[in-house]
Design a protein around this motif. Structure first.
Motif, mmCIF file in Angstrom:
data_model
loop_
_atom_site.group_PDB
_atom_site.id
_atom_site.type_symbol
_atom_site.label_atom_id
_atom_site.label_comp_id
_atom_site.label_asym_id
_atom_site.label_seq_id
_atom_site.Cartn_x
_atom_site.Cartn_y
_atom_site.Cartn_z
ATOM 1 N N ALA A 165 0.841 -1.195 0.000
ATOM 2 C CA ALA A 165 0.000 0.000 0.000
ATOM 3 C C ALA A 165 0.877 1.246 0.000
ATOM 4 O O ALA A 165 2.054 1.194 0.367
ATOM 5 C CB ALA A 165 -0.924 0.014 1.226
ATOM 6 N N SER A 166 0.301 2.369 -0.408
ATOM 7 C CA SER A 166 1.026 3.643 -0.425
ATOM 8 C C SER A 166 1.631 3.919 0.944
ATOM 9 O O SER A 166 0.968 3.740 1.965
ATOM 10 C CB SER A 166 0.080 4.787 -0.796
ATOM 11 O OG SER A 166 -0.461 4.576 -2.076
ATOM 12 N N GLY A 167 2.897 4.348 0.948
ATOM 13 C CA GLY A 167 3.563 4.685 2.203
ATOM 14 C C GLY A 167 4.330 3.541 2.830
ATOM 15 O O GLY A 167 5.101 3.744 3.762
ATOM 16 N N ASP A 168 4.146 2.310 2.330
ATOM 17 C CA ASP A 168 4.865 1.166 2.896
ATOM 18 C C ASP A 168 6.373 1.331 2.732
ATOM 19 O O ASP A 168 6.849 1.793 1.700
ATOM 20 C CB ASP A 168 4.458 -0.136 2.193
ATOM 21 C CG ASP A 168 3.139 -0.704 2.700
ATOM 22 O OD1 ASP A 168 2.505 -0.077 3.573
ATOM 23 O OD2 ASP A 168 2.749 -1.780 2.206
ATOM 24 N N LYS A 169 7.106 0.947 3.758
ATOM 25 C CA LYS A 169 8.571 0.899 3.681
ATOM 26 C C LYS A 169 8.916 -0.473 3.111
ATOM 27 O O LYS A 169 8.538 -1.505 3.685
ATOM 28 C CB LYS A 169 9.201 1.072 5.064
ATOM 29 C CG LYS A 169 8.835 2.382 5.746
ATOM 30 C CD LYS A 169 9.352 3.561 4.985
ATOM 31 C CE LYS A 169 9.030 4.868 5.701
ATOM 32 N NZ LYS A 169 9.152 6.029 4.823
#
Length: 111
Positions: free
Chosen positions: A43-47
């Motif tokens: 998902a968006s923002g995942d490291k």
């Protein structure tokens, strides 16, 4: 009556319209769930760690944007399930089905 119906349809905002275009909008649980389902767990923002073909190593990076539905981005038709990721090697577009080979979650012990 037929004319009124078509006007109502035209005025409705499609899923890929301006309302869905903003990545700075609220991150709802439903949105995150939709992104993970479409992209194989990301998902968006995942490291994450991104595989660099040129360097032959995993590089720390992050998911800039996940696309749970097909839409246009930066002038291209982007298929549902696509991920836009960034690492030291730059920005990379990961097509649907390629995430398993190109991305992995960053280990939690890793900064």
């Amino acid at each position: 009556q037929m004319r009124q119906h078509s006007l109502a349809t035209e005025e409705g905002t499609p899923a890929w319209g301006p309302a869905a275009r903003s990545t700075s909008g609220p991150r709802t649980e439903a949105r995150v769930e939709a992104e993970r389902k479409a992209t194989g767990g990301f998902a968006s923002g995942d490291k994450v760690q991104v595989w660099s073909n040129s360097k032959g190593v995993w590089l720390d990076g992050s998911v800039l944007e996940a696309f749970p539905e097909k839409r246009e981005a930066e002038g291209y038709a982007v298929p549902a399930g696509t991920l836009k990721v960034q690492s030291a090697a730059g920005v990379k577009w990961v097509r649907p089905g390629q995430a398993a080979a190109s991305l992995r979650q960053r280990p939690s012990s890793h900064a």
